[in-house]
Design a protein around this motif. Sequence first.
Motif, PDB file in Angstrom:
ATOM      1  N   LYS C 122      47.016 -85.040 -14.037  1.00 55.45           N
ATOM      2  CA  LYS C 122      46.738 -83.880 -13.172  1.00 55.45           C
ATOM      3  C   LYS C 122      47.746 -82.743 -13.378  1.00 55.45           C
ATOM      4  CE  LYS C 122      43.280 -85.979 -11.144  1.00 55.45           C
ATOM      5  NZ  LYS C 122      41.954 -85.619 -11.675  1.00 55.45           N
ATOM      6  N   LYS C 123      48.173 -82.578 -14.628  1.00 53.40           N
ATOM      7  CA  LYS C 123      49.043 -81.457 -14.967  1.00 53.40           C
ATOM      8  C   LYS C 123      48.184 -80.255 -15.370  1.00 53.40           C
ATOM      9  CE  LYS C 123      53.151 -83.542 -14.919  1.00 53.40           C
ATOM     10  NZ  LYS C 123      54.407 -83.031 -14.360  1.00 53.40           N
ATOM     11  N   HIS C 124      48.739 -79.069 -15.227  1.00 53.42           N
ATOM     12  CA  HIS C 124      48.060 -77.880 -15.742  1.00 53.42           C
ATOM     13  C   HIS C 124      48.414 -77.677 -17.204  1.00 53.42           C
ATOM     14  CE1 HIS C 124      46.180 -76.284 -12.123  1.00 53.42           C
ATOM     15  NE2 HIS C 124      47.225 -76.758 -11.451  1.00 53.42           N
ATOM     16  N   ILE C 125      47.403 -77.319 -17.985  1.00 52.02           N
ATOM     17  CA  ILE C 125      47.563 -77.153 -19.434  1.00 52.02           C
ATOM     18  C   ILE C 125      47.013 -75.779 -19.832  1.00 52.02           C
ATOM     19  CG2 ILE C 125      46.894 -78.032 -21.712  1.00 52.02           C
ATOM     20  CD1 ILE C 125      46.115 -80.435 -19.125  1.00 52.02           C
ATOM     21  N   ILE C 126      47.760 -75.121 -20.685  1.00 50.80           N
ATOM     22  CA  ILE C 126      47.289 -73.840 -21.233  1.00 50.80           C
ATOM     23  C   ILE C 126      47.021 -74.040 -22.727  1.00 50.80           C
ATOM     24  CG2 ILE C 126      47.820 -71.400 -21.578  1.00 50.80           C
ATOM     25  CD1 ILE C 126      49.880 -71.737 -19.255  1.00 50.80           C
ATOM     26  N   LEU C 127      45.810 -73.667 -23.147  1.00 50.29           N
ATOM     27  CA  LEU C 127      45.435 -73.805 -24.556  1.00 50.29           C
ATOM     28  C   LEU C 127      45.533 -72.455 -25.261  1.00 50.29           C
ATOM     29  CD1 LEU C 127      42.168 -75.995 -24.385  1.00 50.29           C
ATOM     30  CD2 LEU C 127      44.546 -76.759 -24.474  1.00 50.29           C
ATOM     31  N   LEU C 128      46.262 -72.426 -26.365  1.00 48.93           N
ATOM     32  CA  LEU C 128      46.294 -71.239 -27.238  1.00 48.93           C
ATOM     33  C   LEU C 128      45.944 -71.733 -28.642  1.00 48.93           C
ATOM     34  CD1 LEU C 128      46.895 -68.315 -27.960  1.00 48.93           C
ATOM     35  CD2 LEU C 128      49.327 -68.909 -28.121  1.00 48.93           C
ATOM     36  N   GLU C 132      37.708 -73.600 -31.060  1.00 45.47           N
ATOM     37  CA  GLU C 132      36.813 -73.324 -29.934  1.00 45.47           C
ATOM     38  C   GLU C 132      36.245 -74.611 -29.343  1.00 45.47           C
ATOM     39  OE1 GLU C 132      36.607 -70.337 -28.659  1.00 45.47           O
ATOM     40  OE2 GLU C 132      37.903 -69.576 -30.265  1.00 45.47           O
ATOM     41  N   GLU C 133      36.020 -75.601 -30.212  1.00 50.69           N
ATOM     42  CA  GLU C 133      35.464 -76.865 -29.745  1.00 50.69           C
ATOM     43  C   GLU C 133      36.435 -77.564 -28.790  1.00 50.69           C
ATOM     44  OE1 GLU C 133      35.702 -75.831 -32.835  1.00 50.69           O
ATOM     45  OE2 GLU C 133      33.651 -75.700 -33.601  1.00 50.69           O
ATOM     46  N   ALA C 134      37.723 -77.403 -29.038  1.00 46.46           N
ATOM     47  CA  ALA C 134      38.725 -77.983 -28.133  1.00 46.46           C
ATOM     48  C   ALA C 134      38.624 -77.351 -26.752  1.00 46.46           C
ATOM     49  CB  ALA C 134      40.132 -77.795 -28.703  1.00 46.46           C
ATOM     50  N   LYS C 135      38.503 -76.049 -26.739  1.00 47.90           N
ATOM     51  CA  LYS C 135      38.409 -75.352 -25.446  1.00 47.90           C
ATOM     52  C   LYS C 135      37.188 -75.818 -24.663  1.00 47.90           C
ATOM     53  CE  LYS C 135      40.419 -71.223 -27.584  1.00 47.90           C
ATOM     54  NZ  LYS C 135      40.152 -69.823 -27.990  1.00 47.90           N
ATOM     55  N   VAL C 136      36.061 -75.886 -25.371  1.00 52.77           N
ATOM     56  CA  VAL C 136      34.818 -76.285 -24.701  1.00 52.77           C
ATOM     57  C   VAL C 136      34.930 -77.721 -24.186  1.00 52.77           C
ATOM     58  CG1 VAL C 136      32.366 -76.781 -25.097  1.00 52.77           C
ATOM     59  CG2 VAL C 136      33.398 -74.688 -26.035  1.00 52.77           C
ATOM     60  N   PHE C 137      35.447 -78.594 -25.036  1.00 51.89           N
ATOM     61  CA  PHE C 137      35.534 -80.009 -24.659  1.00 51.89           C
ATOM     62  C   PHE C 137      36.468 -80.215 -23.469  1.00 51.89           C
ATOM     63  CE2 PHE C 137      37.933 -84.074 -25.384  1.00 51.89           C
ATOM     64  CZ  PHE C 137      36.956 -84.899 -24.830  1.00 51.89           C
ATOM     65  N   GLU C 144      39.447 -77.262 -13.774  1.00 50.72           N
ATOM     66  CA  GLU C 144      40.518 -76.796 -12.878  1.00 50.72           C
ATOM     67  C   GLU C 144      41.879 -76.774 -13.578  1.00 50.72           C
ATOM     68  OE1 GLU C 144      41.067 -79.325  -9.488  1.00 50.72           O
ATOM     69  OE2 GLU C 144      42.969 -78.339  -8.953  1.00 50.72           O
ATOM     70  N   HIS C 145      42.129 -77.754 -14.443  1.00 55.31           N
ATOM     71  CA  HIS C 145      43.472 -77.885 -15.009  1.00 55.31           C
ATOM     72  C   HIS C 145      43.628 -77.297 -16.410  1.00 55.31           C
ATOM     73  CE1 HIS C 145      43.724 -80.844 -11.700  1.00 55.31           C
ATOM     74  NE2 HIS C 145      44.991 -80.507 -11.686  1.00 55.31           N
ATOM     75  N   ILE C 146      42.525 -76.869 -17.003  1.00 54.61           N
ATOM     76  CA  ILE C 146      42.602 -76.276 -18.349  1.00 54.61           C
ATOM     77  C   ILE C 146      42.523 -74.755 -18.249  1.00 54.61           C
ATOM     78  CG2 ILE C 146      41.404 -76.018 -20.574  1.00 54.61           C
ATOM     79  CD1 ILE C 146      42.659 -78.714 -20.438  1.00 54.61           C
TER      80      ILE C 146
END
Lengths: 164, 164, 164, 164
Positions: C122-128, C132-137, C144-146
Motif C-alpha cells: 500500500k505504498k504510493h508509486i510514481i511511474l516515469l 505504456e503497457e506498464a502504466k496500463v497494467f 489509487e496508488h499508481i
Amino acid sequence: MYMRKIIIGVMGPGDKASQKDMDNAFEIGKLIAQEKWVLLSGGRKQGVMNAASKGAKSANGLTIGIIPTKDNENTTEFADITIITGMGSARNNINVLSSNVVIACGMGAGAASEVALALKAKKHIILLTDNEEAKVFFQKLDKEHIHLANNPKEVMSITKTLIV
Amino acid sequence: MYMRKIIIGVMGPGDKASQKDMDNAFEIGKLIAQEKWVLLSGGRKQGVMNAASKGAKSANGLTIGIIPTKDNENTTEFADITIITGMGSARNNINVLSSNVVIACGMGAGAASEVALALKAKKHIILLTDNEEAKVFFQKLDKEHIHLANNPKEVMSITKTLIV
Amino acid sequence: MYMRKIIIGVMGPGDKASQKDMDNAFEIGKLIAQEKWVLLSGGRKQGVMNAASKGAKSANGLTIGIIPTKDNENTTEFADITIITGMGSARNNINVLSSNVVIACGMGAGAASEVALALKAKKHIILLTDNEEAKVFFQKLDKEHIHLANNPKEVMSITKTLIV
Amino acid sequence: MYMRKIIIGVMGPGDKASQKDMDNAFEIGKLIAQEKWVLLSGGRKQGVMNAASKGAKSANGLTIGIIPTKDNENTTEFADITIITGMGSARNNINVLSSNVVIACGMGAGAASEVALALKAKKHIILLTDNEEAKVFFQKLDKEHIHLANNPKEVMSITKTLIV
C-alpha cells in the motif's frame, strides 16, 4: 482431516564437521525417518546437513533442504525437496521457524546462530555435541528450551517428549 | 540414484481471487499431483493458494506452503509441509526460486511481484488469467519466458514441455 | 524532537537502462537531495541505481544502497551508506518498505517486482517510463496508488503531495 | 572521491537489557558519533538498541535502525534512518553484514545470534558483557574474530585498530 507433517530440523557444521558429528547426524536422520517425520536441514552437500539427509533417505524418509544459494549447485543429493532462498545465512531463521524441534548435532558458527535464533523464537533445541562451553552458554541463556543429549537415541527420546 | 522432486509453484490472489481463479487453481493442483510433482504455494488459507493445495490433496499429492508469517495461524489446512519464513512478501522470491516452473493463476499485486521476480531469475512462467493487460505487459518484458494458457489443461501441456 | 528522515526510493533497470532513464534518474536524485530527503536505491553500480545516487551526491545529498550481494564489490561509489542484505532480489521488498514514496524510473523485471511489492504494501508509486503497457497494467491493478509523471519535475511535484 | 561511511553495529538485548548494558550502549553510541561513524542497531525502542541510538544522537551522530517489523510502530525515536525489513530475526544477518565492526553490548538470544552470524561472515566482534560463558564460548568458536573489552573506552580503542 489432513495432518500437517512434523518437521525436525538437524543443524550442524558443514566442511568442519567431525566424523563423529556426521555419524551422529546420519543416525539421527535415520531415526527421524523411521518416525515418519520430515528431516529438514540447511541442504548443502557437506557435513551434518549431508549426513542427516543421507541417513533419512536410508530409511526412506522425506528430506528438505533450505538452500542458502540461488541454485542447487552445492546441494546434497539426499534432499528430496529444495527450498531455494538465495539469502545466505539469513535462511537460518527459516530453518528454525519451520522446525517443530531443532537438533544441533555438533557446533560451529552457523549452528550457534541457529540455536540462538531458535531460542529467540521460543523453540525447543536439543544439543548433541562435545562442545561443553556451548552447553553451558546456551543453558544459561534459556534453561527451559535447551535440552542436552549424549547420543542419537537420547536425542530421539527427548524429541518425542517435545512433540505432543 | 535419488531423484530430486519436481516442484511447480502456483501463485495467485488471496482474498481477492475470483471463483474462476480458484476453480482453475484447484484443477491445476490436481493435475500437478497426478504427475507426481510437488505443489508449492504461498500457503495462506485463501484464494488460489488454498484452492491449488486442496486440488493437489484431492489427488493425493504432496503440498508445500511458503508461509509469510511467523507461524501457521493463517495457513491452509491443505499444506502438508510448511516452510515458515516470517518475512512477509520477501518470501515471494523464495516461491519462484524454488519452483521449476511458475504458474500464475489469476492476477493481483502479489502474483505480479512473483511473475516479475521469476522473470528476474530467468524462470519460465505460465499465465492463466483474464487480465489481458498483464499478458501484454509481461510478454513485452520477456517474451521468451512468459507463456499464455487458456485453461488448466493447456497450463499442464505447456508445463510438460518446460520440464525436461 | 528528533525528526526521522524522509526516504525516497528510486528503482529502475540496471545494465538495461536507457540513456534517458539514467538522465531522468540523475535529475530525480538531484531534486530529492535538494529537498533534504534521503535517496534510497538498489545500490548497484549500473543504470538507474547508479545514476540516481550520482545525482543526489551532485547536490550533496545522503544516499543509501540496499545491496543484494554479500559485499560491496558491485556497489555504486555514490552510495554513502550500504545496507548489505546478501539476499538477492528478496531485498526488493526492503527497498519498498523502507521508502516513503517509490519512484520507478524506467521499467524492467526488477522494477516491475518493486512496483508490485510496493502496491502489496500500500505504498504510493510514481511511474516515469515510456513503457505504456506498464502504466496500463499497474493502474488497472491499483489506480489509487499508481501515479504517472512525464518528467523529473512532475515526479517531484507529485512526490511532494504524497509526503505530508 | 566519495567516501563510503563507516558503519558500526551495536547489538544487545531489548526488554531484558540491564541498566549497565544500556549505560554502556549510550556511551558507545556517543563515542561512535564522535568519530563520525554511523551507528547501526536493530532499531527497536528498547534496551541496547534504543540506548546506543540515543547516545549517538546526543553527539549529533547519524543513526540507522534495521527494523524487524513491517512498519515503525516499535522503532526508537533516535533512529534517523529506518530500513524496514519486515523479516523478523532474519534481519539480524543484515545487521552484521552491513557493519564494519560488530559490538555486542550485553548478551541474550538475539545478540548471540548476531555474534554467531558475524563469525560466519568473518566479521570482527567486540564483546562487552558480564556473561563470562559467552566470552568463553565465542572465543572457543573463533579466537581471531572475537575481542573482549571491559568498558566503552576499550571497545572504542579496539574498534579503531579494526578499522583501517
